[in-house]
Design an enzyme around this catalytic site. Sequence first.
Site, mmCIF file in Angstrom:
data_model
loop_
_atom_site.group_PDB
_atom_site.id
_atom_site.type_symbol
_atom_site.label_atom_id
_atom_site.label_comp_id
_atom_site.label_asym_id
_atom_site.label_seq_id
_atom_site.Cartn_x
_atom_site.Cartn_y
_atom_site.Cartn_z
ATOM 1 N N LYS A 15 -3.918 -5.930 0.360
ATOM 2 C CA LYS A 15 -2.860 -6.897 0.015
ATOM 3 C C LYS A 15 -3.440 -8.314 -0.012
ATOM 4 C CE LYS A 15 0.976 -4.442 -0.384
ATOM 5 N NZ LYS A 15 1.602 -4.259 -1.702
ATOM 6 N N ASP B 179 1.332 7.252 -13.075
ATOM 7 C CA ASP B 179 0.670 7.024 -11.783
ATOM 8 C C ASP B 179 -0.222 5.800 -11.959
ATOM 9 O OD1 ASP B 179 -0.994 6.983 -9.572
ATOM 10 O OD2 ASP B 179 -1.118 9.165 -9.444
ATOM 11 N N ASN C 87 4.498 -3.644 -8.414
ATOM 12 C CA ASN C 87 5.194 -3.420 -7.135
ATOM 13 C C ASN C 87 4.593 -2.293 -6.300
ATOM 14 O OD1 ASN C 87 7.583 -3.195 -5.252
ATOM 15 N ND2 ASN C 87 7.871 -1.288 -6.409
ATOM 16 N N SER D 160 3.006 -8.358 -2.728
ATOM 17 C CA SER D 160 1.997 -8.200 -1.680
ATOM 18 C C SER D 160 2.729 -7.858 -0.388
ATOM 19 C CB SER D 160 1.155 -9.468 -1.554
ATOM 20 O OG SER D 160 0.138 -9.261 -0.618
ATOM 21 N N SER D 161 2.349 -8.482 0.706
ATOM 22 C CA SER D 161 2.984 -8.204 1.999
ATOM 23 C C SER D 161 2.538 -9.254 3.007
ATOM 24 C CB SER D 161 2.547 -6.826 2.505
ATOM 25 O OG SER D 161 2.926 -6.651 3.846
ATOM 26 N N TYR E 129 -4.514 -1.345 4.224
ATOM 27 C CA TYR E 129 -3.257 -1.872 3.661
ATOM 28 C C TYR E 129 -3.264 -3.399 3.591
ATOM 29 C CZ TYR E 129 1.719 -2.768 2.927
ATOM 30 O OH TYR E 129 2.924 -3.243 2.423
HETATM 31 N N1 LIG Z 1 9.192 -1.743 2.685
HETATM 32 C C1 LIG Z 1 8.675 -2.779 3.320
HETATM 33 O O1 LIG Z 1 9.073 -3.124 4.450
HETATM 34 C C2 LIG Z 1 7.601 -3.608 2.659
HETATM 35 C C3 LIG Z 1 7.089 -4.733 3.349
HETATM 36 C C4 LIG Z 1 6.105 -5.509 2.753
HETATM 37 C C5 LIG Z 1 5.646 -5.188 1.493
HETATM 38 N N2 LIG Z 1 6.156 -4.088 0.848
HETATM 39 C C6 LIG Z 1 5.620 -3.795 -0.476
HETATM 40 O O2 LIG Z 1 6.672 -3.607 -1.409
HETATM 41 C C7 LIG Z 1 6.257 -2.667 -2.402
HETATM 42 C C8 LIG Z 1 7.286 -1.554 -2.500
HETATM 43 O O3 LIG Z 1 7.381 -0.924 -1.224
HETATM 44 P P1 LIG Z 1 8.612 0.032 -0.868
HETATM 45 O O4 LIG Z 1 8.748 0.042 0.603
HETATM 46 O O5 LIG Z 1 9.788 -0.335 -1.716
HETATM 47 O O6 LIG Z 1 8.010 1.447 -1.321
HETATM 48 P P2 LIG Z 1 8.740 2.858 -1.489
HETATM 49 O O7 LIG Z 1 10.095 2.879 -0.893
HETATM 50 O O8 LIG Z 1 7.761 3.879 -0.997
HETATM 51 O O9 LIG Z 1 8.871 2.996 -3.081
HETATM 52 C C9 LIG Z 1 7.710 3.021 -3.828
HETATM 53 C C10 LIG Z 1 8.015 3.210 -5.304
HETATM 54 O O10 LIG Z 1 6.751 3.248 -6.001
HETATM 55 C C11 LIG Z 1 6.563 4.536 -6.610
HETATM 56 N N3 LIG Z 1 5.137 4.853 -6.514
HETATM 57 C C12 LIG Z 1 4.408 5.062 -5.386
HETATM 58 N N4 LIG Z 1 3.125 5.303 -5.713
HETATM 59 C C13 LIG Z 1 3.049 5.236 -7.072
HETATM 60 C C14 LIG Z 1 1.990 5.377 -8.001
HETATM 61 N N5 LIG Z 1 0.735 5.648 -7.604
HETATM 62 N N6 LIG Z 1 2.249 5.207 -9.322
HETATM 63 C C15 LIG Z 1 3.513 4.925 -9.747
HETATM 64 N N7 LIG Z 1 4.560 4.784 -8.914
HETATM 65 C C16 LIG Z 1 4.321 4.935 -7.586
HETATM 66 C C17 LIG Z 1 7.491 5.469 -5.825
HETATM 67 O O11 LIG Z 1 7.854 6.616 -6.564
HETATM 68 P P3 LIG Z 1 6.945 7.953 -6.550
HETATM 69 O O12 LIG Z 1 6.538 8.201 -5.129
HETATM 70 O O13 LIG Z 1 7.849 8.991 -7.109
HETATM 71 O O14 LIG Z 1 5.776 7.673 -7.435
HETATM 72 C C18 LIG Z 1 8.685 4.530 -5.611
HETATM 73 O O15 LIG Z 1 9.435 4.398 -6.805
HETATM 74 C C19 LIG Z 1 4.856 -2.199 -1.996
HETATM 75 O O16 LIG Z 1 3.879 -2.960 -2.674
HETATM 76 C C20 LIG Z 1 4.814 -2.505 -0.508
HETATM 77 O O17 LIG Z 1 3.494 -2.695 -0.022
HETATM 78 C C21 LIG Z 1 7.101 -3.288 1.389
#
Ligand SMILES: NC(=O)c1ccc[n+]([C@@H]2O[C@H](COP(=O)([O-])OP(=O)(O)OC[C@H]3O[C@@H](n4cnc5c(N)ncnc54)[C@H](OP(=O)(O)O)[C@@H]3O)[C@@H](O)[C@H]2O)c1
Length: 255
Positions: free
Chosen positions: A158, A65, A93, A139-140, A154
């Site tokens: 970021k 975590d 990430n 980031s985002s 959020y």
């Molecule tokens: N999706 C988008 O549209 C988007 C847009 C802009 C930026 N981002 C950024 O991209 C990154 C990834 O986003 P995502 O959408 O791919 O997220 P996601 O689908 O929710 O996946 C998150 C991953 O991180 C793990 N995780 C979450 N909290 C954790 C913790 N405290 N410690 C260790 N592992 C943890 C999750 O597994 P567990 O829950 O099992 O721990 C999962 O493997 C983030 O920084 C997000 O802000 C995403």
Amino acid sequence: MQLGLNGKIVLVTGGTKSIGLAIVKAFLQEGAIVHFCSRTAADVERTAQDINTAALGEAHGAVVDVSDADSIKTWVNTIAEKHDGRIDVLVSNVSALAVPNTHENWDLTYQTDVKGTYTLIEAALPHLKLTKGNIVSISSVSGRYVDFTAPGPYGACKAALLHYISQLGHTLVKDGVRANSVSPGNIYVEDGFWGKIEREMEDFFAKVKGDNPTGRLGTPQEVADAVLFLASERAAFISGANLLVDGAVSPAVQF
Ligand SMILES: NC(=O)c1ccc[n+]([C@@H]2O[C@H](COP(=O)([O-])OP(=O)(O)OC[C@H]3O[C@@H](n4cnc5c(N)ncnc54)[C@H](OP(=O)(O)O)[C@@H]3O)[C@@H](O)[C@H]2O)c1
């Protein structure tokens, strides 16, 4: 383009789903040795098994975590010991993805996104200096402009990360270590954040899709490709940058 990532030791936090998983697979495709983590043991095990079954390369998963500093330090030190002190690439990430503007979400987002990234980098830095490695922080676009996540922790956290990584990009470069950010826009994964919105808030999803000049959301692979470029020797002269992967949805001019 030769990326020069073969045999590199790469750490990716949050590597079991969506963007993190695409980053893990992309590095494996280049012949890197990838260590990834998440909080859910079953997902870590399944991801490692899937990678193994598909013969994608050498990957090692751990239950960590990133909001727990001791857990991060132990993970990083164990990996460094295994590889004679070498870590080549660190991809931070994870986000708490906690959007509503509450006290609890400010605490959680600061602890996970900001402190988690800081602790991860501090733990890995001696090993990155050894290899003249680099850091890529996810980031985002929400850190750069006021969007549907505002007001709240959020985008604010970021933005803090963008500033910190830029500081590192400038101050560490004398040690041969580069640091850059990748800022995704809206990235579609069926069982991820935007897949849920598509199922539960159809109109909002259609608007977000329509507002993007490309008429679509991005893919995790498109984010992973940007990360790999910045982490590679092809980006040896780039440090302190923030690469947007957003289909030009961000209205601000980037200088
Ligand atoms: N999706 C988008 O549209 C988007 C847009 C802009 C930026 N981002 C950024 O991209 C990154 C990834 O986003 P995502 O959408 O791919 O997220 P996601 O689908 O929710 O996946 C998150 C991953 O991180 C793990 N995780 C979450 N909290 C954790 C913790 N405290 N410690 C260790 N592992 C943890 C999750 O597994 P567990 O829950 O099992 O721990 C999962 O493997 C983030 O920084 C997000 O802000 C995403």
